[in-house]
Design an enzyme around this catalytic site. Structure first.
Site, short mmCIF file in Angstrom:
data_model
loop_
_atom_site.label_atom_id
_atom_site.label_comp_id
_atom_site.label_asym_id
_atom_site.label_seq_id
_atom_site.Cartn_x
_atom_site.Cartn_y
_atom_site.Cartn_z
N HIS A 363 0.82 -1.22 0.00
CA HIS A 363 0.00 0.00 0.00
C HIS A 363 0.85 1.27 0.00
CE1 HIS A 363 -2.51 -3.29 1.23
NE2 HIS A 363 -1.94 -3.33 2.43
N CYS A 364 2.01 1.21 -0.63
CA CYS A 364 2.96 2.36 -0.69
C CYS A 364 3.48 2.75 0.69
CB CYS A 364 2.35 3.58 -1.37
SG CYS A 364 2.01 3.33 -3.10
#
Ligand code: PLP
Length: 407
Positions: A363-364
């Site tokens: 998710h970055c």
């Protein structure tokens, strides 16, 4: 009479009809209602032209809609002036504009948390590498909540070198809310600026920029029913006046000569080049839609759905919820480590066999996962007002079945 959230499902094309899949990837991107899609189509079919420049009827229609969209966004976040709202490509663009628009000296200190989306980490790391700022990371408590005492101590230690505190209002890793108002008071006590990443808060709860008393806020409009590739930046007018644009060019100056120029004021100084008019007009329609909702009720509904999912998965072997198990502390996000099984594999099976769409991976937030050795990332289900308790129950049944077969 206001319509219930369940009644509003018909407004979303992908939620109509038979065999509708369960969409639990709202932290990445929300679905779009008909009114947003229609406004984009109207732009392309009725006045596909550029705003703020030409004076013919198509251009004037675009200009009027852009002005209206800005005013709607300003009112939605309670900004004092529409001119304080800059349209950008996304929250990433907004945060880069802030980070690279401020003036820096070697050794200036910037504090972020240890659970940042890359959008609120990489620009600061870049400045550390290129300019020599000192980026420091505030460690979270063991349950991933914000450690306010450590934060205060780090501000005190930084002293007069503290220039910026930049925090999300809600983390995309786990849905945990940060105490932005209190953190801002501490930052201001040290004469530092407070930057807020509202990508995961503004879609889900009331965000009042004046009440928060912060200095800059980044928004991700595609997470707020708006078109893909749209964001916004809010800043205090006097700070925007001093902020250097990272998008110099057409529409950013009052005039230019061969060797001089006069910058426009915000928002135009930051919106160089021909704009995403379809996106801005679609944003106006998205904000109209959101303005009909009780944002506190949106938040409550997501917590209810989250609690059903949480209760259904938290005791399964190998499954570990990131953050506190009470959904009330994680808003609309249920992120779980799937020890022993690959999160991507699970996400594909959930979709193909169970009709449930979720996000898998880091998710970055690579920094958090890498630091803790969770290199498979997590499985993240994220909810919005158009999701239902029935969907949550179906998700749990599907997940348990897959879990029984795989773990
Ligand atoms: C907390 C947070 N910040 C920033 C971003 C980046 O948003 P955008 O895609 O609008 O650049 C995201 C996207 O997921 C996010 O969750």
């Amino acid at each position: 009479m206001s319509r219930s959230f369940d009644e509003r499902r018909v407004d979303f094309p992908t939620l109509r009809g038979e065999d509708v899949p369960i969409y639990f990837d709202n932290a990445c991107m929300t679905l779009k209602p008909d009114s947003v899609i229609q406004s984009i189509q109207d732009y392309y079919t009725q006045h596909p032209s550029c705003g703020g420049r030409s004076v013919h009827r198509y251009a004037m229609a675009v200009t009027r809609k852009v002005v209206a969209a800005r005013a709607k966004m300003a009112s939605f976040i309670n900004a004092t002036e529409p001119a304080e709202v800059v349209f950008t490509k996304n929250a990433t663009h907004s945060l880069n504009q802030i980070a690279k628009g401020l003036s820096w000296q070697k050794g200036d200190i910037v504090l972020t948390s240890d659970r940042e989306h890359n959008s609120n980490l990489v620009p600061w790391l870049q400045l550390e590498q290129e300019v020599g700022i000192d980026h420091r990371v505030i460690p979270s408590m063991s349950d991933n909540t914000f450690d306010f005492e450590t934060y205060e101590a780090m501000c005190a230690e930084a002293g007069s070198a503290l220039k910026v505190v930049s925090l999300p209002q809600v983390g995309n890793l786990d849905g945990i809310e940060y105490p932005i108002g209190d953190a801002c008071k501490v930052a201001h006590d040290h004469d530092a600026l407070m930057v807020v990443d509202a990508a995961q808060s503004a879609p889900h709860m009331p965000v009042d920029v004046q009440a928060l008393d912060v200095d800059f806020i980044a928004f991700s409009l595609h997470k707020m029913l708006g078109p893909s590739g749209m964001g916004a930046l809010w800043g205090r007018q006097e700070l925007l006046d001093d902020l250097r644009t990272i998008s110099a060019g057409g529409d950013t100056v009052n005039w230019s000569g061969y060797s001089d120029l006069e910058w426009s004021r915000a928002p135009h100084k930051f919106e160089g080049g021909l704009g995403n008019y379809a996106g801005i007009i679609g944003t106006g329609a998205a904000i109209d839609y959101l303005s009909e909702l009780d944002m506190n009720a949106v938040h409550e509904r997501e917590i209810k759905i989250n609690q059903i999912v949480t209760d259904g998965v938290k005791d399964l072997s190998g499954i570990e919820i990131i953050g506190p198990t009470s959904a009330s502390q994680r808003g609309g996000i249920c992120s779980m480590l799937t020890n022993g099984q690959d999160a991507h594999d699970l996400a594909v099976i959930l979709d193909e066999a169970g009709g449930c769409m979720v996000r898998s991976g880091m998710h970055c937030v690579h920094s958090w996962f890498r630091d803790r050795g969770h290199l498979d990332g997590s499985l993240r289900a994220s909810f919005y007002f158009y999701n239902t308790e029935q969907e949550a129950k179906t998700f749990v049944d599907t997940f348990q079945e897959i879990h029984n077969a795989m773990f």
